[in-house]
Design a protein around this motif. Sequence first.
Motif, PDB file in Angstrom:
ATOM      1  N   LEU A  33      37.414  32.221  58.770  1.00 12.37           N
ATOM      2  CA  LEU A  33      38.447  32.078  59.795  1.00 12.37           C
ATOM      3  C   LEU A  33      39.825  31.779  59.224  1.00 12.37           C
ATOM      4  N   ASP A  34      39.882  31.071  58.098  1.00 10.28           N
ATOM      5  CA  ASP A  34      41.180  30.777  57.486  1.00 10.28           C
ATOM      6  C   ASP A  34      41.681  31.913  56.601  1.00 10.28           C
ATOM      7  N   GLY A  35      40.862  32.956  56.405  1.00  7.18           N
ATOM      8  CA  GLY A  35      41.272  34.114  55.641  1.00  7.18           C
ATOM      9  C   GLY A  35      41.215  33.959  54.133  1.00  7.18           C
ATOM     10  N   ARG A  36      40.779  32.810  53.655  1.00  8.37           N
ATOM     11  CA  ARG A  36      40.768  32.577  52.205  1.00  8.37           C
ATOM     12  C   ARG A  36      39.533  33.114  51.494  1.00  8.37           C
ATOM     13  N   LEU A  37      38.434  33.255  52.219  1.00  8.72           N
ATOM     14  CA  LEU A  37      37.190  33.726  51.619  1.00  8.72           C
ATOM     15  C   LEU A  37      36.770  35.050  52.245  1.00  8.72           C
ATOM     16  N   LEU A  38      36.087  35.844  51.453  1.00  6.52           N
ATOM     17  CA  LEU A  38      35.563  37.128  51.892  1.00  6.52           C
ATOM     18  C   LEU A  38      34.092  37.171  51.501  1.00  6.52           C
ATOM     19  N   ALA A  39      33.251  37.592  52.421  1.00  3.99           N
ATOM     20  CA  ALA A  39      31.836  37.832  52.132  1.00  3.99           C
ATOM     21  C   ALA A  39      31.615  39.335  52.175  1.00  3.99           C
ATOM     22  N   THR A  40      30.812  39.851  51.240  1.00  2.93           N
ATOM     23  CA  THR A  40      30.435  41.254  51.247  1.00  2.93           C
ATOM     24  C   THR A  40      28.922  41.346  51.172  1.00  2.93           C
ATOM     25  N   ALA A  41      28.374  42.427  51.709  1.00  4.80           N
ATOM     26  CA  ALA A  41      26.922  42.647  51.697  1.00  4.80           C
ATOM     27  C   ALA A  41      26.672  44.096  51.337  1.00  4.80           C
ATOM     28  N   GLY A  42      25.518  44.355  50.676  1.00  2.69           N
ATOM     29  CA  GLY A  42      25.324  45.729  50.270  1.00  2.69           C
ATOM     30  C   GLY A  42      23.909  46.165  49.980  1.00  2.69           C
ATOM     31  N   ASP A  43      23.837  47.401  49.490  1.00  3.63           N
ATOM     32  CA  ASP A  43      22.563  48.025  49.159  1.00  3.63           C
ATOM     33  C   ASP A  43      21.854  47.352  47.990  1.00  3.63           C
ATOM     34  N   ASP A  44      22.561  46.546  47.207  1.00  2.00           N
ATOM     35  CA  ASP A  44      21.935  45.859  46.076  1.00  2.00           C
ATOM     36  C   ASP A  44      21.157  44.606  46.502  1.00  2.00           C
ATOM     37  N   MET A  45      20.962  44.438  47.815  1.00  2.00           N
ATOM     38  CA  MET A  45      20.168  43.352  48.409  1.00  2.00           C
ATOM     39  C   MET A  45      20.797  41.972  48.224  1.00  2.00           C
ATOM     40  N   THR A  46      22.107  41.929  47.984  1.00  2.00           N
ATOM     41  CA  THR A  46      22.801  40.655  47.824  1.00  2.00           C
ATOM     42  C   THR A  46      23.963  40.572  48.804  1.00  2.00           C
ATOM     43  N   TRP A  47      24.453  39.346  48.961  1.00  2.00           N
ATOM     44  CA  TRP A  47      25.763  39.154  49.570  1.00  2.00           C
ATOM     45  C   TRP A  47      26.552  38.311  48.593  1.00  2.00           C
ATOM     46  N   LYS A  48      27.839  38.547  48.569  1.00  2.00           N
ATOM     47  CA  LYS A  48      28.700  37.893  47.591  1.00  2.00           C
ATOM     48  C   LYS A  48      29.862  37.202  48.294  1.00  2.00           C
ATOM     49  N   LEU A  49      30.313  36.130  47.686  1.00  5.72           N
ATOM     50  CA  LEU A  49      31.430  35.346  48.197  1.00  5.72           C
ATOM     51  C   LEU A  49      32.596  35.500  47.231  1.00  5.72           C
ATOM     52  N   TRP A  50      33.779  35.811  47.773  1.00  2.00           N
ATOM     53  CA  TRP A  50      34.957  36.122  46.973  1.00  2.00           C
ATOM     54  C   TRP A  50      36.153  35.289  47.413  1.00  2.00           C
ATOM     55  N   ASP A  51      37.089  35.103  46.503  1.00  7.86           N
ATOM     56  CA  ASP A  51      38.411  34.606  46.842  1.00  7.86           C
ATOM     57  C   ASP A  51      39.172  35.815  47.370  1.00  7.86           C
ATOM     58  N   ALA A  52      39.567  35.797  48.633  1.00 10.22           N
ATOM     59  CA  ALA A  52      40.186  36.961  49.257  1.00 10.22           C
ATOM     60  C   ALA A  52      41.552  37.290  48.663  1.00 10.22           C
ATOM     61  N   ALA A  53      42.260  36.310  48.138  1.00 13.44           N
ATOM     62  CA  ALA A  53      43.596  36.551  47.594  1.00 13.44           C
ATOM     63  C   ALA A  53      43.554  37.205  46.221  1.00 13.44           C
ATOM     64  N   THR A  54      42.555  36.852  45.419  1.00  9.98           N
ATOM     65  CA  THR A  54      42.514  37.327  44.031  1.00  9.98           C
ATOM     66  C   THR A  54      41.391  38.324  43.751  1.00  9.98           C
ATOM     67  N   GLY A  55      40.368  38.347  44.605  1.00  6.44           N
ATOM     68  CA  GLY A  55      39.202  39.174  44.340  1.00  6.44           C
ATOM     69  C   GLY A  55      38.232  38.546  43.357  1.00  6.44           C
ATOM     70  N   ALA A  56      38.441  37.292  43.005  1.00  8.43           N
ATOM     71  CA  ALA A  56      37.549  36.608  42.068  1.00  8.43           C
ATOM     72  C   ALA A  56      36.211  36.309  42.733  1.00  8.43           C
ATOM     73  N   LEU A  57      35.134  36.645  42.044  1.00  9.60           N
ATOM     74  CA  LEU A  57      33.792  36.382  42.555  1.00  9.60           C
ATOM     75  C   LEU A  57      33.507  34.894  42.472  1.00  9.60           C
ATOM     76  N   ARG A  58      33.112  34.301  43.595  1.00  5.90           N
ATOM     77  CA  ARG A  58      32.784  32.869  43.637  1.00  5.90           C
ATOM     78  C   ARG A  58      31.286  32.647  43.532  1.00  5.90           C
TER      79      ARG A  58
END
Length: 139
Positions: A33-58
């Motif tokens: 909601l604050d726009g700082r984090l991004l979650a992605t999900a995919g065919d590799d059976m994982t979901w990932k958490l990212w810093d939305a400003a930098t693209g750094a994987l958390r």
Amino acid sequence: GDHVARVWDVATGALLARCLGHTSYVRAVGFSLDGRLLATAGDDMTWKLWDAATGALRATHAGHTHTVRTCAFLPDGKRVITASHDRSVRMWDFADGATLTVMSNTDQICGCDFLSDAAPLDYARRWSSPGAGGIRVIL
């Protein structure tokens, strides 16, 4: 597909971040909601958490046994929900990666979301699936 999620500035069209890390197609994205984090999900059976400003994987979270079709942050800002073709919906504490809840369905799950009313912890969980599963709502 190059298995990359990208964050764009909609006002300028500028590329803000590239999120590199999935080993197959990215199927869904969700912003906190604050726009700082991004979650992605995919065919590799994982979901990932990212810093939305930098693209750094958390963090990378595994647990599903098939494509993860969707992901969404809960309004409380502490949890993420994912849905998969493995017929499950999972709720995660993204701070430590723990799976908090696993809900099952009779068919593949294509989407999930959280609905909230005035009470901050009174959420309705809903997900949809093709075929006999229909739409479920758990209060």
